[in-house]
Design an enzyme around this catalytic site. Structure first.
Site, short mmCIF file in Angstrom:
data_model
loop_
_atom_site.label_atom_id
_atom_site.label_comp_id
_atom_site.label_asym_id
_atom_site.label_seq_id
_atom_site.Cartn_x
_atom_site.Cartn_y
_atom_site.Cartn_z
N HIS A 1 0.84 -1.19 0.00
CA HIS A 1 0.00 0.00 0.00
C HIS A 1 0.88 1.25 0.00
O HIS A 1 2.10 1.17 0.18
CB HIS A 1 -0.84 0.08 1.28
CG HIS A 1 -1.73 -1.08 1.54
ND1 HIS A 1 -3.09 -1.02 1.35
CD2 HIS A 1 -1.47 -2.31 2.04
CE1 HIS A 1 -3.64 -2.18 1.71
NE2 HIS A 1 -2.67 -2.98 2.13
N GLU B 1 2.45 -0.83 4.40
CA GLU B 1 2.27 0.53 3.89
C GLU B 1 3.62 1.19 3.63
O GLU B 1 4.54 1.07 4.45
CB GLU B 1 1.50 1.41 4.89
CG GLU B 1 0.05 1.03 5.12
CD GLU B 1 -0.90 1.66 4.13
OE1 GLU B 1 -0.43 2.34 3.18
OE2 GLU B 1 -2.11 1.48 4.31
N HIS C 1 -2.36 -2.87 -3.55
CA HIS C 1 -3.74 -2.64 -3.13
C HIS C 1 -4.63 -2.41 -4.35
O HIS C 1 -5.78 -2.85 -4.39
CB HIS C 1 -3.77 -1.43 -2.20
CG HIS C 1 -5.01 -1.34 -1.37
ND1 HIS C 1 -5.31 -0.24 -0.60
CD2 HIS C 1 -6.05 -2.21 -1.18
CE1 HIS C 1 -6.46 -0.44 0.03
NE2 HIS C 1 -6.93 -1.62 -0.31
N ASP D 1 -3.32 2.69 -5.01
CA ASP D 1 -1.96 2.58 -4.46
C ASP D 1 -1.36 1.18 -4.65
O ASP D 1 -2.12 0.22 -4.75
CB ASP D 1 -1.98 2.97 -2.98
CG ASP D 1 -2.95 2.13 -2.14
OD1 ASP D 1 -4.12 1.97 -2.54
OD2 ASP D 1 -2.52 1.62 -1.09
#
Length: 199
Positions: free
Chosen positions: A36, A118, A157, A167
């Protein structure tokens, strides 16, 4: 690997626990890694806001955008900062709330069987070399601990929630990342084989 599989805690990460998680469904095998990106406020880097968001401490008065997300309850397993520093929010053994409505190879609810990482970034801003290095190292360690996460089961993602999420975006260099991961995995495998031979 044994410790990671038993605790779900990354040794390279700073621990910042999020309440936004739950047990994985019984029998759900960890078999997917999802990349992400996030920045708060959008397009701005640094500061505490991502950690505040994932721990339900974001103050909506600090930026107009925060009013739109203040009531959301989300998390990722880990965040890689622009300088490559890693922050972990949820044990890899637990179900982080990172993917939302999602589907991979016909199987829905990717949170049940995935690990979410992330990157501090944005779709159209190049990611830092330190982030690629950290992501490569984490991916190699994670895929070694959970071999069902093969190279074709590391995805974005955007790929599990097309039309809803974009993303990590076109700025993420998948070819470079996958080539780096292949080198890291090969080196890790050779090291493990050498250790076995020395016993």
């Amino acid at each position: 690997m044994k410790v990671l599989r038993e605790t779900g805690r990354l040794s390279s990460a700073r621990w910042c626990p999020s309440p936004n998680c739950s047990p994985r469904p019984e029998g759900a095998a960890i078999s997917l890694l999802v990349v992400h990106s996030i920045s708060l406020p959008p397009g701005q880097f640094g500061g505490r806001y991502i950690e505040d968001f994932f721990t339900n401490c974001l103050n909506p008065a600090e930026h107009p955008y925060f009013l739109t997300i203040a009531d959301m309850r989300v998390s990722a397993h880990a965040l890689i900062r622009r300088d490559g520093a890693v922050v972990q929010f949820v044990s890899l053994l637990e179900r982080a709330w990172h993917a939302g409505r999602s589907c991979f190879q016909g199987v829905e609810e990717c949170n049940d069987f995935s690990i979410g990482i992330e990157l501090e970034g944005a779709d159209d801003i190049p990611y830092a070399p330190e982030q690629y290095r950290a992501l490569t190292e984490l991916s190699a360690v994670i895929s070694s601990a959970w071999p069902d996460i093969t190279s074709d089961r590391i995805t974005g993602h955007c790929d599990i929630a097309p039309g809803r999420k974009t993303d990590p975006g076109p700025a993420f260099e998948w070819h470079y990342f996958r080539a780096s991961l292949q080198v890291a995995q090969s080196a890790k495998h050779r090291g493990e084989q050498s250790q076995k031979g020395a016993v």
